[in-house]
Design a protein around this motif. Structure first.
Motif, PDB file in Angstrom:
ATOM      1  N   GLU A 104      27.145 -14.152 -30.737  1.00  0.00           N
ATOM      2  CA  GLU A 104      27.766 -15.029 -29.741  1.00  0.00           C
ATOM      3  C   GLU A 104      27.549 -14.504 -28.327  1.00  0.00           C
ATOM      4  O   GLU A 104      27.220 -15.260 -27.417  1.00  0.00           O
ATOM      5  N   GLU A 105      27.754 -13.188 -28.158  1.00  0.00           N
ATOM      6  CA  GLU A 105      27.591 -12.585 -26.837  1.00  0.00           C
ATOM      7  C   GLU A 105      26.157 -12.766 -26.339  1.00  0.00           C
ATOM      8  O   GLU A 105      25.929 -13.041 -25.153  1.00  0.00           O
ATOM      9  N   GLY A 106      25.183 -12.592 -27.231  1.00  0.00           N
ATOM     10  CA  GLY A 106      23.791 -12.775 -26.845  1.00  0.00           C
ATOM     11  C   GLY A 106      23.492 -14.203 -26.440  1.00  0.00           C
ATOM     12  O   GLY A 106      22.787 -14.451 -25.446  1.00  0.00           O
ATOM     13  N   ALA A 107      24.028 -15.173 -27.192  1.00  0.00           N
ATOM     14  CA  ALA A 107      23.813 -16.581 -26.860  1.00  0.00           C
ATOM     15  C   ALA A 107      24.434 -16.921 -25.503  1.00  0.00           C
ATOM     16  O   ALA A 107      23.833 -17.628 -24.683  1.00  0.00           O
ATOM     17  N   ASN A 108      25.639 -16.417 -25.258  1.00  0.00           N
ATOM     18  CA  ASN A 108      26.300 -16.684 -23.981  1.00  0.00           C
ATOM     19  C   ASN A 108      25.554 -16.034 -22.818  1.00  0.00           C
ATOM     20  O   ASN A 108      25.484 -16.594 -21.722  1.00  0.00           O
ATOM     21  N   LYS A 109      24.995 -14.850 -23.057  1.00  0.00           N
ATOM     22  CA  LYS A 109      24.208 -14.177 -22.021  1.00  0.00           C
ATOM     23  C   LYS A 109      22.976 -14.993 -21.663  1.00  0.00           C
ATOM     24  O   LYS A 109      22.601 -15.095 -20.479  1.00  0.00           O
ATOM     25  N   ALA A 110      22.325 -15.589 -22.673  1.00  0.00           N
ATOM     26  CA  ALA A 110      21.150 -16.420 -22.408  1.00  0.00           C
ATOM     27  C   ALA A 110      21.530 -17.642 -21.573  1.00  0.00           C
ATOM     28  O   ALA A 110      20.775 -18.053 -20.678  1.00  0.00           O
ATOM     29  N   CYS A 111      22.689 -18.226 -21.859  1.00  0.00           N
ATOM     30  CA  CYS A 111      23.162 -19.365 -21.047  1.00  0.00           C
ATOM     31  C   CYS A 111      23.354 -18.943 -19.602  1.00  0.00           C
ATOM     32  O   CYS A 111      22.988 -19.676 -18.674  1.00  0.00           O
ATOM     33  N   LEU A 112      23.935 -17.779 -19.418  1.00  0.00           N
ATOM     34  CA  LEU A 112      24.162 -17.286 -18.064  1.00  0.00           C
ATOM     35  C   LEU A 112      22.833 -17.051 -17.348  1.00  0.00           C
ATOM     36  O   LEU A 112      22.688 -17.371 -16.160  1.00  0.00           O
ATOM     37  N   ALA A 113      21.857 -16.507 -18.063  1.00  0.00           N
ATOM     38  CA  ALA A 113      20.560 -16.239 -17.463  1.00  0.00           C
ATOM     39  C   ALA A 113      19.848 -17.533 -17.059  1.00  0.00           C
ATOM     40  O   ALA A 113      19.048 -17.547 -16.122  1.00  0.00           O
ATOM     41  N   ARG A 114      20.134 -18.622 -17.765  1.00  0.00           N
ATOM     42  CA  ARG A 114      19.487 -19.918 -17.496  1.00  0.00           C
ATOM     43  C   ARG A 114      20.462 -20.912 -16.867  1.00  0.00           C
ATOM     44  O   ARG A 114      20.294 -22.121 -17.005  1.00  0.00           O
ATOM     45  N   ARG A 115      21.433 -20.407 -16.139  1.00  0.00           N
ATOM     46  CA  ARG A 115      22.475 -21.290 -15.603  1.00  0.00           C
ATOM     47  C   ARG A 115      21.921 -22.319 -14.617  1.00  0.00           C
ATOM     48  O   ARG A 115      22.499 -23.399 -14.466  1.00  0.00           O
ATOM     49  N   ASP A 116      20.791 -22.016 -13.960  1.00  0.00           N
ATOM     50  CA  ASP A 116      20.204 -22.986 -13.032  1.00  0.00           C
ATOM     51  C   ASP A 116      19.731 -24.243 -13.738  1.00  0.00           C
ATOM     52  O   ASP A 116      19.540 -25.285 -13.100  1.00  0.00           O
ATOM     53  N   PHE A 117      19.546 -24.145 -15.053  1.00  0.00           N
ATOM     54  CA  PHE A 117      19.049 -25.292 -15.818  1.00  0.00           C
ATOM     55  C   PHE A 117      20.167 -26.014 -16.560  1.00  0.00           C
ATOM     56  O   PHE A 117      19.897 -26.889 -17.388  1.00  0.00           O
ATOM     57  N   ASN A 118      21.412 -25.639 -16.289  1.00  0.00           N
ATOM     58  CA  ASN A 118      22.574 -26.313 -16.894  1.00  0.00           C
ATOM     59  C   ASN A 118      22.536 -26.274 -18.415  1.00  0.00           C
ATOM     60  O   ASN A 118      22.690 -27.293 -19.094  1.00  0.00           O
ATOM     61  N   ILE A 119      22.324 -25.062 -18.950  1.00  0.00           N
ATOM     62  CA  ILE A 119      22.312 -24.860 -20.393  1.00  0.00           C
ATOM     63  C   ILE A 119      23.725 -24.505 -20.857  1.00  0.00           C
ATOM     64  O   ILE A 119      24.390 -23.670 -20.262  1.00  0.00           O
ATOM     65  N   ASP A 120      24.155 -25.127 -21.941  1.00  0.00           N
ATOM     66  CA  ASP A 120      25.457 -24.815 -22.523  1.00  0.00           C
ATOM     67  C   ASP A 120      25.300 -24.660 -24.031  1.00  0.00           C
ATOM     68  O   ASP A 120      24.536 -25.413 -24.660  1.00  0.00           O
ATOM     69  N   VAL A 121      25.969 -23.663 -24.596  1.00  0.00           N
ATOM     70  CA  VAL A 121      25.960 -23.469 -26.048  1.00  0.00           C
ATOM     71  C   VAL A 121      27.380 -23.605 -26.566  1.00  0.00           C
ATOM     72  O   VAL A 121      28.288 -22.917 -26.100  1.00  0.00           O
ATOM     73  N   LYS A 122      27.576 -24.490 -27.515  1.00  0.00           N
ATOM     74  CA  LYS A 122      28.882 -24.688 -28.142  1.00  0.00           C
ATOM     75  C   LYS A 122      28.847 -24.081 -29.540  1.00  0.00           C
ATOM     76  O   LYS A 122      27.877 -24.268 -30.286  1.00  0.00           O
ATOM     77  N   MET A 123      29.908 -23.372 -29.892  1.00  0.00           N
ATOM     78  CA  MET A 123      29.984 -22.698 -31.186  1.00  0.00           C
ATOM     79  C   MET A 123      30.775 -23.540 -32.188  1.00  0.00           C
ATOM     80  O   MET A 123      31.831 -24.086 -31.851  1.00  0.00           O
ATOM     81  N   LEU A 124      30.255 -23.639 -33.390  1.00  0.00           N
ATOM     82  CA  LEU A 124      30.962 -24.271 -34.501  1.00  0.00           C
ATOM     83  C   LEU A 124      30.987 -23.274 -35.656  1.00  0.00           C
ATOM     84  O   LEU A 124      29.969 -22.630 -35.955  1.00  0.00           O
ATOM     85  N   TYR A 125      32.138 -23.171 -36.330  1.00  0.00           N
ATOM     86  CA  TYR A 125      32.315 -22.150 -37.358  1.00  0.00           C
ATOM     87  C   TYR A 125      32.622 -22.773 -38.718  1.00  0.00           C
ATOM     88  O   TYR A 125      33.428 -23.700 -38.813  1.00  0.00           O
ATOM     89  N   TYR A 126      31.979 -22.230 -39.745  1.00  0.00           N
ATOM     90  CA  TYR A 126      32.306 -22.626 -41.112  1.00  0.00           C
ATOM     91  C   TYR A 126      32.755 -21.400 -41.888  1.00  0.00           C
ATOM     92  O   TYR A 126      32.495 -20.263 -41.485  1.00  0.00           O
TER      93      TYR A 126
END
Length: 354
Positions: free
Chosen positions: A82-104
């Motif tokens: 999760e931390e890695g995915a959120n870091k990638a979003c932050l790195a690409r924030r100029d492109f308005n990337i968002d990651v939503k988590m779903l758990y099973y």
């Protein structure tokens, strides 16, 4: 300079209209084969390199990716993903990337089906999947293919489902490597214990199964006379229950001095060994989570194999970003390094490598 080449320069060299060049550059239809050939020849001769970043930013749109993964406790392997995915979003924030988590919930198939349907209802731009069983995952990925939604697989590779990309270890090689490392210190043993966590006769992932296959393959070829014994610590039980099971095993198997588990819970055995002062027994396991690292430093875990979970989460988002936003090809199979940690080098482990 390549980045100063204008569309009208390309059109003049190719002998076509500016509109034709624009359609070729953006992959639009209604371009005759001869005209397309002229434009592509001009692009090659002029060494034209499109500024994909500028083009993507110019669209000024947002992108939503979904990450479907098992429900987990804090300080777990999955939390680093999760931390890695959120870091990638932050790195690409100029492109308005968002990651939503779903758990099973592992072993509760209906929860996987539910979150997959929730994901489909949201119509995401891309999906990252930690798969459940092959059949359940296929039912979901077939629908993703029908909707032309790219997806990346994480942790367990299922090539038949044709993902855009995969990030994780080669689990067979990882198990084979684990056996090889363990036997550097356990070559004189007569028995090795495998600790498993199971529910209804199943371990949590295909990856764990494949690690065990690799482990047993090495042992069969190189140490066929060593007995391999299994201990099952049922999932979601209290520590006292685990202690009773482990006490019974070690009391009745005094020749067991080395153990292995293919999940991230080596610390369950490691902490038990420390509490009961069994200094002549060690376990080997996976993942640099805090509890494992503590046992490694204190000597009840001999080795850990690191999977770079943070990197996996980061690179999965990057793969979707590259394919969907930048329209670039991505590498289909990406195996994470197999790294061995012991008490001497654990403090130098680079968790992120980003």
């Amino acid at each position: 300079m390549a980045d100063k080449i204008r569309i009208k320069d390309i059109a003049a060299r190719a002998g076509v209209s500016v509109g034709t060049v624009d359609r070729v550059l953006h992959g639009r239809p209604n371009v005759s084969p001869p005209a397309r050939e002229k434009v592509e020849k001009a692009l090659e001769e002029m060494n034209y390199q499109p500024n994909v970043y500028a083009s993507a930013l110019a669209y000024n749109r947002s992108y939503t990716f979904y990450l479907i993964m098992p429900k987990h406790a804090s300080e777990a392997y999955w939390e680093e993903i999760e931390e890695g995915a959120n870091k990638a979003c932050l790195a690409r924030r100029d492109f308005n990337i968002d990651v939503k988590m779903l758990y099973y919930k592992r072993f509760e198939d209906d929860t996987f089906t539910q979150v997959c349907q929730e994901c489909l209802d949201a119509n995401p731009d891309g999906v990252i999947i930690v798969p459940s069983s092959l059949d359940l995952t296929r039912a979901f990925t077939d629908q993703l293919h029908e909707r032309s939604i790219p997806f990346v697989m994480l942790d367990s590779y299922m090539p038949d489902l044709k993902p855009l990309s995969f990030y994780g270890q080669d689990s067979f090689c990882s198990g084979y490597f684990a056996a090889k490392m363990l036997m550097l210190i356990a070559g004189g043993s007569t028995e090795i214990m495998i600790m498993k966590q199971m529910k209804n006769g199943r371990v949590a992932s295909k990856q764990q199964d494949n690690r065990e296959v690799g482990f047993r393959h090495y042992m069969h070829d190189h140490f066929p006379n060593i007995s391999i014994l299994e201990v099952n610590l049922p999932l979601e039980e209290e520590k006292a229950t685990y202690d009773d099971i482990l006490e019974e095993y070690f009391s009745s198997h005094p020749k067991t001095h080395h153990c292995i588990t293919f999940c991230s819970k080596a610390h369950i055995v490691g902490e038990f060994l420390l509490r009961t002062n069994r200094r002549n027994v060690q376990i080997m396991g996976y993942d640099m989570v805090q509890k494992n690292a503590k046992c490694l430093r204190e000597g009840s875990i001999s080795f850990l194999i690191a999977q770079h979970a943070f990197m996996q989460g980061y690179y999965c988002v990057e793969a979707l970003f590259s394919a969907i936003v930048l329209k670039q090809k991505v590498k289909p199979i990406n195996y994470m390094p197999i790294e061995i940690l012991n008490k001497e080098n654990v403090d130098f482990y680079q968790r992120t490598m980003i």
